[in-house]
Scaffold this active site. Structure first.
Site, mmCIF file in Angstrom:
data_model
loop_
_atom_site.group_PDB
_atom_site.id
_atom_site.type_symbol
_atom_site.label_atom_id
_atom_site.label_comp_id
_atom_site.label_asym_id
_atom_site.label_seq_id
_atom_site.Cartn_x
_atom_site.Cartn_y
_atom_site.Cartn_z
ATOM 1 N N ASP A 9 1.299 -1.129 -0.283
ATOM 2 C CA ASP A 9 0.050 -0.118 0.280
ATOM 3 C C ASP A 9 0.897 0.987 -0.577
ATOM 4 O OD1 ASP A 9 -2.583 1.581 0.146
ATOM 5 O OD2 ASP A 9 -2.460 1.167 2.306
ATOM 6 N N GLU A 50 2.057 4.070 -3.715
ATOM 7 C CA GLU A 50 1.008 2.482 -4.323
ATOM 8 C C GLU A 50 2.337 1.520 -5.116
ATOM 9 O OE1 GLU A 50 -3.798 3.707 -3.511
ATOM 10 O OE2 GLU A 50 -2.502 3.563 -5.419
ATOM 11 N N ASP A 75 -5.263 -2.963 -2.254
ATOM 12 C CA ASP A 75 -6.182 -2.395 -2.531
ATOM 13 C C ASP A 75 -6.547 -1.118 -3.653
ATOM 14 O OD1 ASP A 75 -5.669 0.612 -1.212
ATOM 15 O OD2 ASP A 75 -5.992 -0.897 0.574
ATOM 16 N N ASP A 124 -0.880 -0.784 5.224
ATOM 17 C CA ASP A 124 -1.850 0.494 4.517
ATOM 18 C C ASP A 124 -1.122 1.161 6.686
ATOM 19 O OD1 ASP A 124 -4.083 2.465 4.588
ATOM 20 O OD2 ASP A 124 -3.636 2.080 6.386
ATOM 21 N N HIS A 361 -0.365 -37.683 -7.403
ATOM 22 C CA HIS A 361 0.159 -37.830 -8.104
ATOM 23 C C HIS A 361 0.968 -36.453 -8.888
ATOM 24 C CE1 HIS A 361 -2.370 -34.506 -9.869
ATOM 25 N NE2 HIS A 361 -3.099 -34.833 -9.370
ATOM 26 N N GLU A 437 -10.533 -38.616 -10.184
ATOM 27 C CA GLU A 437 -10.807 -37.304 -9.174
ATOM 28 C C GLU A 437 -12.145 -36.425 -9.561
ATOM 29 O OE1 GLU A 437 -10.941 -35.366 -7.120
ATOM 30 O OE2 GLU A 437 -9.111 -34.004 -7.265
#
Length: 557
Positions: A9, A50, A75, A124, A361, A437
């Protein structure tokens, strides 16, 4: 390959104005904070700050492990969309920063996610600490930072598909944060405001590090939690010791001693079996623990600290504690007698169990991208990394020398893994369709976020109920469990007393473990299962099962 989460941030008090950034690097599996970084950068805009935070976070992650993969959470919609390539970068101050950020890790190793501001409190607060330090003419120091300690509780993360390590760690962190919030907030703090507006609510002397009363409250709660955990751990020691005996009643050859204490328990268990001792099952130990009220909680003790409690009340409570202890002993004695006399508790003539060594696997190209990959998709083969993982598993199993048969799911990734192992062991591979699966329907090949965006209602229903099917007629977890139970019973009957390697997938292995433990369906979301990991379940003639190992990856290290 390690996985990191970078949260970053930046903020500007004036936009442009005095600015700073903050970034934190977390381990995606454990949620542990690995590195914090922050800096006051002088006069700049919010967006430039930022981007500086993003760049610093990526560089910190690279310094920890240049080969890692990174998931960035911010954000700032602008930064996320631009770095994801969906928006153009036009600002001349941001273009060079974006270019630098894109070159820290090779292409494809960094993914980006926008999160609400409320989920980015740690970064922040670091940005605000840096701006506060700059206002005092100082440099920000990680050694004195309180950003992690006093960041607001994290908002609950969106659930991820089973087996997603980052999601499992996030859910643990969210649960801990929720528990701390319920215990009582540390009090309103400056971190409640966004970085760009913090100058109005966060004066240089306003954070909890400079408020002794706040720190004392937080430390007291922390100590209470630590004490409670210590008491719980002590109470579990006896139960764990008894449960371990039942776990190792055959030979213990598949049990991995993850901790030295477990190795000692294995040795004691083997000796007990050699001497013909009677063992107790995990279920009996859990039942005894559930009915034994011997361990008092903090809530039981706390009222005794209230002022004005009379000596008479104290005597009454002491008598109750003594009565509880006597009752607990009576329960334990009764269960011990049942363990000796009941005919179902591991008689000497029961014979060796059918032992299933469950091998997931190796990686496919979809595995590191965390995409749904079931039985209804493209049926990918192993990647180079996946083949290397299979080779390592084969080498370890060859050293053990206990595998007597190999059975595989029909899908390509499992057949390839099984073939590598079987060739090393000199065995043939049998195929059983029941080990395939789950079919994820229309979600095949999609990430969890893409499914959330395209089929939110179906996804919510699937997360809430084992009977819900994925979009487009996929297979529910309930249907998978029914299929696996039938496959298990067939294979147990066919391989009684033998050790068999089953090469299969995430959901089948978790389901077999869940059924062995008698755990609820939601436990599927609470187990981590890595590619090429080994788990072991033993099935006895009386119908009991024992989970001996889960998600062992020691052969891959």
């Amino acid at each position: 390959m390690r996985e990191f989460i970078v949260e970053a941030d930046g903020g500007s008090r004036g936009n442009p104005g005095p600015a700073g950034y903050g970034a934190v690097v977390r381990d995606a599996v454990t949620g542990e904070t690995l590195r914090e970084t922050a800096e006051y950068i002088g006069v700049a805009t919010n967006n430039v700050a930022e981007y500086r935070g993003l760049l610093a976070g990526l560089r910190a992650a690279f310094a920890l492990d240049p080969a890692a993969t990174v998931h960035v959470r911010m954000d700032s919609k602008l930064v996320i969309e631009q770095m994801s390539g969906r928006w153009k970068i036009k600002h001349p101050d941001m273009k060079p920063l974006a270019t630098q950020a894109s070159r820290v890790f090779p292409p494809g190793r960094v993914t980006y996610e926008w999160i609400p501001r409320a989920q980015n409190k740690h970064a922040d607060r670091l940005a605000n600490e840096a701006m506060d330090a700059g206002a005092r003419g100082e440099r920000w120091s990680e050694a004195v930072s309180t950003a992690e300690l006093h960041a607001a509780p994290r908002v609950a993360a969106t659930p991820e598909p089973p087996g997603d390590a980052a999601a499992g760690a996030a859910r643990v962190r969210d649960a801990l944060a929720a528990g701390q919030a319920a215990a009582g907030p540390a009090g309103p703090g400056p971190d409640a405001a966004p970085a760009s507006a913090r100058e109005a609510t966060s004066p240089s002397g306003g954070d909890a590090a400079r408020n002794p009363a706040t720190r004392v409250g937080a430390d007291a709660r922390t100590q209470v939690e630590v004490d409670a955990e210590a008491r719980d751990a002590e109470a579990r020691v006896g139960a764990d010791a008894e449960a371990q005996v039942e776990v190792d009643t055959e030979t213990g050859e598949h049990v991995t001693a993850v901790r030295p204490a477990e190795a000692a328990a294995d040795a004691r268990a083997a000796q007990a079996v050699a001497e013909g001792g009677i063992t107790r099952t995990d279920a009996d130990v859990r039942a005894a623990a559930a009915e034994t009220p011997a361990v008092k909680t903090e809530a039981d003790v706390r009222p005794a600290a209230k002022a004005g409690t009379s000596a008479e009340n104290a005597d009454t409570r002491a008598a109750k504690v003594d009565a509880d202890a006597r009752a607990a002993k009576a329960v334990a004695d009764t269960r011990a007698a049942k363990a000796v006399t009941a005919p179902g508790w591991a008689p000497a003539d029961m014979g060796a169990p059918a032992t299933f060594v469950l091998l997931r696997h190796g990686e496919t190209p979809l595995t590191p991208q965390k995409r749904f990959s079931g039985s209804g998709g493209t049926d990918p083969s192993l990647s180079d990394a996946g083949r290397e993982q299979a080779e390592r598993a084969a080498a370890m199993l060859a050293r053990r020398g206990t595998i007597q048969a190999v059975v595989s799911s029909p899908l390509a990734r499992t057949r390839e893994t099984a073939g590598i192992v079987a060739a090393r062991l000199g065995l043939d591979v049998a195929i059983d369709d029941g080990l395939r699966e789950t079919d994820f329907g229309a979600w095949e090949g999609l990430t969890f976020a893409e499914v959330r965006e395209r089929h939110p209602d179906d996804l919510n229903a699937w997360l809430a109920s084992p009977d819900a099917e994925p979009t487009g007629g996929g297979e529910s977890f309930a249907a998978t469990a029914t299929r696996l139970a039938a496959t298990r019973d067939k294979l147990v009957a066919a391989h009684a007393g033998r050790t068999v390697l089953l090469v299969t997938h995430v959901t089948p292995i978790k389901t077999l473990v869940r059924l062995a433990l008698g755990a609820p369906p939601e436990s599927l979301f609470r187990m981590e299962l890595s590619a090429a990991s080994l788990s072991v379940v033993a099935y006895y003639a009386d119908g009991n099962a024992s989970v001996r190992l889960l998600n062992d990856t020691s052969h891959l290290r």
